[in-house]
Design an enzyme around this catalytic site. Structure first.
Site, PDB file in Angstrom:
ATOM      1  N   GLU A 157       6.118   4.857   7.251  1.00 12.03           N
ATOM      2  CA  GLU A 157       5.714   5.964   6.385  1.00 12.03           C
ATOM      3  C   GLU A 157       6.561   7.208   6.651  1.00 12.03           C
ATOM      4  O   GLU A 157       6.590   7.728   7.765  1.00 12.03           O
ATOM      5  CB  GLU A 157       4.235   6.263   6.582  1.00 12.03           C
ATOM      6  CG  GLU A 157       3.343   5.171   6.004  1.00 12.03           C
ATOM      7  CD  GLU A 157       1.877   5.344   6.299  1.00 12.03           C
ATOM      8  OE1 GLU A 157       1.069   4.745   5.575  1.00 12.03           O
ATOM      9  OE2 GLU A 157       1.528   6.073   7.256  1.00 12.03           O
ATOM     10  N   THR A 173       0.865  -1.188   0.000  1.00 13.78           N
ATOM     11  CA  THR A 173       0.000   0.000   0.000  1.00 13.78           C
ATOM     12  C   THR A 173       0.900   1.236   0.000  1.00 13.78           C
ATOM     13  O   THR A 173       1.323   1.683  -1.056  1.00 13.78           O
ATOM     14  CB  THR A 173      -0.967  -0.006   1.198  1.00 13.78           C
ATOM     15  OG1 THR A 173      -0.247  -0.275   2.414  1.00 13.78           O
ATOM     16  CG2 THR A 173      -2.037  -1.077   1.017  1.00 13.78           C
ATOM     17  N   THR A 183       2.189  -8.322  12.707  1.00 13.67           N
ATOM     18  CA  THR A 183       1.648  -7.084  12.176  1.00 13.67           C
ATOM     19  C   THR A 183       1.647  -7.123  10.672  1.00 13.67           C
ATOM     20  O   THR A 183       2.259  -7.986  10.075  1.00 13.67           O
ATOM     21  CB  THR A 183       2.431  -5.859  12.658  1.00 13.67           C
ATOM     22  OG1 THR A 183       1.703  -4.690  12.316  1.00 13.67           O
ATOM     23  CG2 THR A 183       3.797  -5.798  12.050  1.00 13.67           C
TER      24      THR A 183
END
Length: 395
Positions: free
Chosen positions: A268, A145, A182
Site C-alpha cells: 500500500e 482489495t 500470505t
C-alpha cells in the site's frame, strides 16, 4: 520451463462477476473450478483469529487433500463473525457444490476485505447465479482489495513427454507479514501430483517465498495459499521417486517467488521494491531471519523512500535479530556500491549511490561472514500514501 501468457491449465475454468460486496460495480466474486477432483494443498495464516472461510477450507483439505472448486469474494473478509460467519461460509460452499453438482466436501471458500462484518448472503447468492465455467481470466481482478493491479503468472514445462502448465494468481497489498504464506493466493496445475507430495512441496517452498515478504508487519486473519493439481495433462503421478520431481519443484518455486515479489512491490502506497540478500550467515534459517528483519524495518523502509543512504539503520536491523554476527567483519552493499567492508566504512561514490537509490527496485546485500547460510526477503518502502490509505480504509 518457460513463462507463457497467463492462461488456465487444462481442465480448469473460471469466471468473475459483480455481487455488490465492493462499491462502484467492481468485480468481487469469482471461482476456480476443475473438471475433475484435484489433489489439493494449503498453507494458512498463523493469526489466532482465523476467518470462517479459512477454517472451513482448511478442514476440507485436511480430510483427504482434495478440492474441485474454490469460490472467492473480495470486499468482505467474513472474519471475526462467530458461528453465523461459519454457517455462511458453509452455505457458500454448499451452494457452489449444488450448482456444479459435486460433493460439498470438494468445494472451498476464500474471502478478503473488511473484518467483523457478516457476509451478505443474498448478494452472494445473486452473484453466484451469474458465474459460469469459462476461460476468462478476470478472477485475477475480482480478488483484489487495495491492490493497484492483478498479480499473475503462468509457466510450462514438460513432464513424461506431456506439456504441463502451472498458473498462479494472488492478491495482497496491506496487512502483509506472514508466517505461512500470505494474502490470498491460488495455484492451479494440470500436472498429476501425489497429494502428500504436493502438500510437502508447498509447505517447504513457502518458507523462502511468501514467508519472506513483508509490507507493514501486520498478519491478516484470512491469508492462505491453495494449490490444486487435477492431473489432466496426463503425466505419471509425481511422487518422491519421480525423476522429474525436481523440475516441477523449480517451476512451482518460480510461481511462488514471482507472486510473492509482486505482492511486496505493490504494498500500500509503495514506490519501491526492496530486496535483501544475506550471505555467509551461520545457517539458512538465520540468513532468512536477517533478510526479513531488513525489509521489515520501518526505519529502513522510510530510508529507502527518502533515498537516504543511512547504512546504520541496516546495522541496527541486523543486530536486533538473534542471528550470529561478527561485529568486526560485517559488509553491506546497496546495488553495486559497497558501503561497509569488514565493518569499516568505505569511500562512497555519492552520485552512483544516488542513482541506485533512485531506482524502483533497491537491492541490499549483507555479508555476515560467520558461515555458509544464505537467504532472501522482499519488502517495500514506507510512504505517506500508506498512512493515508489506512487512516480511512472503510470510507
Amino acid at each position: 520451463m518457460k513463462e507463457i501468457p497467463f492462461t488456465w491449465p487444462k481442465g480448469f475454468h473460471s469466471d468473475a462477476t459483480t455481487a455488490g460486496f465492493k462499491p462502484d460495480h467492481q468485480l468481487d466474486l469469482t471461482w476456480l473450478v476443475s473438471d475433475v477432483p484435484a489433489a489439493a494443498a494449503g498453507v494458512y495464516t498463523k493469526n489466532q483469529f482465523q476467518a470462517a472461510p479459512l477454517q472451513l477450507t482448511k478442514y476440507k483439505i485436511n480430510l483427504k487433500h482434495q478440492l474441485q472448486a474454490v469460490v472467492i469474494n473480495s470486499g468482505n473478509a467474513n472474519s471475526f463473525t462467530g458461528a453465523e460467519g461459519l454457517r455462511n461460509a458453509t452455505s457458500q460452499a454448499n451452494m457452489v457444490a449444488e450448482k456444479l453438482d459435486i460433493d460439498p466436501s470438494l468445494a472451498g471458500v476464500a474471502s478478503t476485505g473488511i473484518i467483523g462484518k457478516q457476509l451478505n448472503m443474498i448478494k452472494f447468492k445473486n452473484g453466484l447465479a451469474h458465474l459460469k465455467l469459462t476461460d476468462k481470466t478476470t478472477a485475477t481482478e475480482a480478488i483484489l482489495t487495495t491492490d493497484t493491479h492483478a498479480k499473475k503468472i503462468s509457466v510450462q514445462l514438460e513432464l513424461d513427454g506431456k506439456m504441463v502448465t502451472l498458473t498462479g494468481f494472488a492478491k495482497g497489498s496491506g496487512m502483509i507479514h506472514p508466517n505461512m504464506g500470505t494474502t490470498l493466493t491460488f495455484i492451479s496445475t494440470d500436472a498429476a501430483v501425489d497429494p502428500g507430495v504436493l502438500q510437502g512441496i508447498l509447505s517447504q517452498e513457502i518458507t523462502t517465498s511468501f514467508n519472506q515478504i513483508t509490507v507493514d508487519g501486520c498478519m491478516s486473519t484470512n491469508d492462505m495459499v491453495l494449490v490444486m493439481a487435477n492431473g489432466v495433462a496426463g503425466n505419471q503421478v509425481l511422487n518422491a521417486k519421480h525423476p522429474q520431481l525436481a523440475d516441477f519443484i523449480q517451476a512451482f518455486k518460480t510461481v511462488l517467488v514471482t507472486l510473492a515479489k509482486m505482492v511486496a512491490a505493490d504494498g500500500e502506497g509503495a514506490t519501491k521494491l526492496i530486496e535483501a540478500k544475506v550471505l555467509h550467515a551461520a545457517n539458512n534459517q538465520q540468513a532468512l531471519q536477517v533478510a526479513k528483519a531488513i525489509v521489515g524495518s520501518n526505519l529502513i523502509k522510510a530510508m529507502i523512500f527518502g533515498q537516504d543512504a543511512n547504512w546504520g539503520r541496516i546495522v541496527q536491523a541486523i543486530g536486533q535479530t538473534q542471528a550470529a554476527v561478527d561485529p568486526s567483519h560485517l559488509s553491506i552493499q546497496v546495488g553495486d556500491q559497497v558501503l561497509v567492508q569488514n565493518s569499516e566504512l568505505q569511500k562512497i561514490n555519492s552520485a552512483a549511490l544516488a542513482k541506485w537509490l533512485d531506482q524502483d527496485q533497491i537491492k541490499i546485500s549483507v555479508d555476515l561472514n560467520v558461515g555458509q547460510g544464505k537467504g532472501l526477503a522482499w519488502g517495500c518502502d514506507l510512504t505517506y500514501k500508506y498512512v493515508e490509505i489506512n487512516a480511512a480504509y472503510e470510507d
